[in-house]
Design a protein around this motif. Structure first.
Motif, PDB file in Angstrom:
ATOM      1  N   TYR A  85       1.240  10.994 -15.682  1.00  0.00           N
ATOM      2  CA  TYR A  85       2.069  10.336 -14.664  1.00  0.00           C
ATOM      3  C   TYR A  85       3.065   9.410 -15.352  1.00  0.00           C
ATOM      4  N   TYR A  86       4.276   9.415 -14.861  1.00  0.00           N
ATOM      5  CA  TYR A  86       5.349   8.634 -15.473  1.00  0.00           C
ATOM      6  C   TYR A  86       5.038   7.144 -15.421  1.00  0.00           C
ATOM      7  N   LYS A  87       4.972   6.520 -16.593  1.00  0.00           N
ATOM      8  CA  LYS A  87       4.740   5.079 -16.741  1.00  0.00           C
ATOM      9  C   LYS A  87       3.464   4.600 -16.041  1.00  0.00           C
ATOM     10  N   ASP A  88       2.422   5.433 -16.051  1.00  0.00           N
ATOM     11  CA  ASP A  88       1.149   5.053 -15.445  1.00  0.00           C
ATOM     12  C   ASP A  88       0.022   5.546 -16.358  1.00  0.00           C
ATOM     13  N   ALA A  90      -2.956   4.270 -17.017  1.00  0.00           N
ATOM     14  CA  ALA A  90      -4.321   4.212 -16.498  1.00  0.00           C
ATOM     15  C   ALA A  90      -4.634   5.429 -15.633  1.00  0.00           C
ATOM     16  N   ARG A  91      -3.704   5.784 -14.748  1.00  0.00           N
ATOM     17  CA  ARG A  91      -3.912   6.939 -13.883  1.00  0.00           C
ATOM     18  C   ARG A  91      -3.912   8.226 -14.697  1.00  0.00           C
ATOM     19  N   THR A  92      -3.068   8.275 -15.716  1.00  0.00           N
ATOM     20  CA  THR A  92      -3.025   9.446 -16.590  1.00  0.00           C
ATOM     21  C   THR A  92      -4.364   9.640 -17.291  1.00  0.00           C
ATOM     22  N   ALA A  93      -4.942   8.548 -17.790  1.00  0.00           N
ATOM     23  CA  ALA A  93      -6.207   8.637 -18.520  1.00  0.00           C
ATOM     24  C   ALA A  93      -7.343   9.108 -17.619  1.00  0.00           C
ATOM     25  N   SER A  94      -7.348   8.670 -16.355  1.00  0.00           N
ATOM     26  CA  SER A  94      -8.441   9.047 -15.452  1.00  0.00           C
ATOM     27  C   SER A  94      -8.298  10.465 -14.920  1.00  0.00           C
ATOM     28  N   THR A  95      -7.050  10.930 -14.766  1.00  0.00           N
ATOM     29  CA  THR A  95      -6.812  12.257 -14.188  1.00  0.00           C
ATOM     30  C   THR A  95      -6.818  13.362 -15.238  1.00  0.00           C
ATOM     31  N   PHE A  96      -6.467  13.025 -16.485  1.00  0.00           N
ATOM     32  CA  PHE A  96      -6.359  14.035 -17.546  1.00  0.00           C
ATOM     33  C   PHE A  96      -7.286  13.678 -18.719  1.00  0.00           C
ATOM     34  N   PRO A  97      -8.601  13.725 -18.485  1.00  0.00           N
ATOM     35  CA  PRO A  97      -9.552  13.369 -19.553  1.00  0.00           C
ATOM     36  C   PRO A  97      -9.707  14.494 -20.576  1.00  0.00           C
ATOM     37  N   THR A  98     -10.162  14.130 -21.752  1.00  0.00           N
ATOM     38  CA  THR A  98     -10.500  15.113 -22.783  1.00  0.00           C
ATOM     39  C   THR A  98     -12.014  15.229 -22.847  1.00  0.00           C
ATOM     40  N   ILE A  99     -12.535  16.452 -22.660  1.00  0.00           N
ATOM     41  CA  ILE A  99     -13.966  16.707 -22.633  1.00  0.00           C
ATOM     42  C   ILE A  99     -14.288  17.745 -23.707  1.00  0.00           C
ATOM     43  N   ASP A 100     -15.135  17.362 -24.657  1.00  0.00           N
ATOM     44  CA  ASP A 100     -15.509  18.263 -25.763  1.00  0.00           C
ATOM     45  C   ASP A 100     -14.276  18.833 -26.455  1.00  0.00           C
ATOM     46  N   GLY A 101     -13.272  17.964 -26.646  1.00  0.00           N
ATOM     47  CA  GLY A 101     -12.073  18.352 -27.380  1.00  0.00           C
ATOM     48  C   GLY A 101     -11.034  19.097 -26.569  1.00  0.00           C
ATOM     49  N   VAL A 102     -11.294  19.330 -25.281  1.00  0.00           N
ATOM     50  CA  VAL A 102     -10.354  20.054 -24.417  1.00  0.00           C
ATOM     51  C   VAL A 102      -9.797  19.092 -23.370  1.00  0.00           C
ATOM     52  N   ARG A 103      -8.475  19.096 -23.210  1.00  0.00           N
ATOM     53  CA  ARG A 103      -7.837  18.222 -22.223  1.00  0.00           C
ATOM     54  C   ARG A 103      -7.782  18.941 -20.871  1.00  0.00           C
ATOM     55  N   TYR A 104      -8.266  18.240 -19.829  1.00  0.00           N
ATOM     56  CA  TYR A 104      -8.345  18.821 -18.487  1.00  0.00           C
ATOM     57  C   TYR A 104      -7.507  18.005 -17.501  1.00  0.00           C
ATOM     58  N   SER A 105      -7.180  18.665 -16.407  1.00  0.00           N
ATOM     59  CA  SER A 105      -6.604  17.991 -15.236  1.00  0.00           C
ATOM     60  C   SER A 105      -7.666  17.953 -14.153  1.00  0.00           C
ATOM     61  N   MET A 106      -7.981  16.724 -13.671  1.00  0.00           N
ATOM     62  CA  MET A 106      -8.984  16.544 -12.622  1.00  0.00           C
ATOM     63  C   MET A 106      -8.376  15.639 -11.557  1.00  0.00           C
ATOM     64  N   ALA A 107      -7.804  16.277 -10.554  1.00  0.00           N
ATOM     65  CA  ALA A 107      -7.052  15.528  -9.531  1.00  0.00           C
ATOM     66  C   ALA A 107      -7.961  14.870  -8.493  1.00  0.00           C
ATOM     67  N   GLY A 108      -9.270  15.132  -8.545  1.00  0.00           N
ATOM     68  CA  GLY A 108     -10.190  14.487  -7.614  1.00  0.00           C
ATOM     69  C   GLY A 108     -10.710  15.389  -6.519  1.00  0.00           C
ATOM     70  N   ASP A 109     -10.511  16.712  -6.654  1.00  0.00           N
ATOM     71  CA  ASP A 109     -11.029  17.666  -5.664  1.00  0.00           C
ATOM     72  C   ASP A 109     -12.476  18.000  -5.989  1.00  0.00           C
ATOM     73  N   TRP A 110     -13.355  17.839  -4.985  1.00  0.00           N
ATOM     74  CA  TRP A 110     -14.781  18.084  -5.163  1.00  0.00           C
ATOM     75  C   TRP A 110     -15.174  19.425  -4.544  1.00  0.00           C
ATOM     76  N   CYS A 111     -16.128  20.061  -5.186  1.00  0.00           N
ATOM     77  CA  CYS A 111     -16.578  21.356  -4.674  1.00  0.00           C
ATOM     78  C   CYS A 111     -18.067  21.529  -4.952  1.00  0.00           C
ATOM     79  N   ARG A 112     -18.618  22.602  -4.393  1.00  0.00           N
ATOM     80  CA  ARG A 112     -19.984  23.023  -4.684  1.00  0.00           C
ATOM     81  C   ARG A 112     -19.891  24.381  -5.366  1.00  0.00           C
ATOM     82  N   LEU A 113     -20.497  24.506  -6.527  1.00  0.00           N
ATOM     83  CA  LEU A 113     -20.445  25.755  -7.280  1.00  0.00           C
ATOM     84  C   LEU A 113     -21.601  26.642  -6.831  1.00  0.00           C
TER      85      LEU A 113
END
Length: 228
Positions: A85-88, A90-113
């Motif tokens: 996110y432009y000039k944000d 904190a929000r960038t860090a929470s929405t685009f975390p790196t997990i096991d060396g892979v960068r993901y986008s997690m916009a906050g949508d929840w589901c049941r697998l």
């Protein structure tokens, strides 16, 4: 911009016998999260998707959710995703975390697998209502309310409540100015929703409750409730 209910799909397939219906799930933060194609004779479901390429489902502590476990998780996608996110930062860090060396986008949508590897969308996490210690996703309640023959549209929010923490509150628009009483609505919800998900308050309005793109305008809905 909204969930496509199984009931409406079934009606379309019965009327347009050669139709093919397509669901697509995505957001500005990440496209191709899920999709589903339904034709006459197929199983008809609400918000059920095949996972998109590079899509995984993680718990809040970044564990991969096991299919069929019943544990809710957040939808995550890698691959071609925004830088942030432009000039944000904190929000960038929470929405685009790196997990096991892979960068993901997690916009906050929840589901049941599900056990078969498909996912059932539950809703956006920041809209989730915590009532009496139970998590309730507004979308599920809204879909059940809209199946009532006198309800044209519905939006559900959590309102601060001394006893419950948040009280499930529904804002509805009715058909032909016919307002069903609360007892009739609760009877309609029996068998469709667990009792703790039933609205504790129902507000009937004439105002629009959606943006022009079809998504529920939760800010406007909250203002309508506050005004009452």
């Amino acid at each position: 911009g909204a969930m496509w209910s199984a009931e409406r799909k079934q009606e379309l397939l019965e009327y347009f016998t050669q139709a093919t219906l397509a669901d697509s799930l995505g957001s500005s933060e990440g496209s191709r999260l899920g999709s589903r194609v339904t034709a006459r004779g197929d199983e008809v479901a609400t918000a059920r998707f095949e996972l998109g390429p590079d899509v995984k489902v993680f718990s809040e502590d970044f564990r991969e959710v096991v299919p069929g476990s019943g544990e809710p998780g957040m939808i995550a996608t890698s691959g071609s995703i925004p830088l942030g996110y432009y000039k944000d930062a904190a929000r960038t860090a929470s929405t685009f975390p790196t997990i096991d060396g892979v960068r993901y986008s997690m916009a906050g949508d929840w589901c049941r697998l599900e056990a078969d590897g498909t996912m059932t969308l539950m809703g956006r996490g920041n809209n989730c209502i915590n009532s009496g210690g139970e998590k309730i996703y507004p979308e599920e309640v809204e879909e059940a309310l809209k199946l009532h023959p006198d309800i044209h549209d519905a939006a559900v929010i959590g309102v601060p409540d001394e006893r419950w923490g948040q009280a499930v509150t529904a804002v509805i628009r009715t058909r032909n100015n016919v307002k069903p009483d609360d007892t009739a609505i609760k009877a309609h919800l029996q068998g469709r929703l667990a009792r703790y998900k039933h609205p504790k308050r129902i507000v009937c309005v004439d105002a629009r409750i959606r943006h022009d793109n079809g998504k529920v305008n939760y800010r406007a809905v909250r203002s309508l409730v506050d005004a009452r």
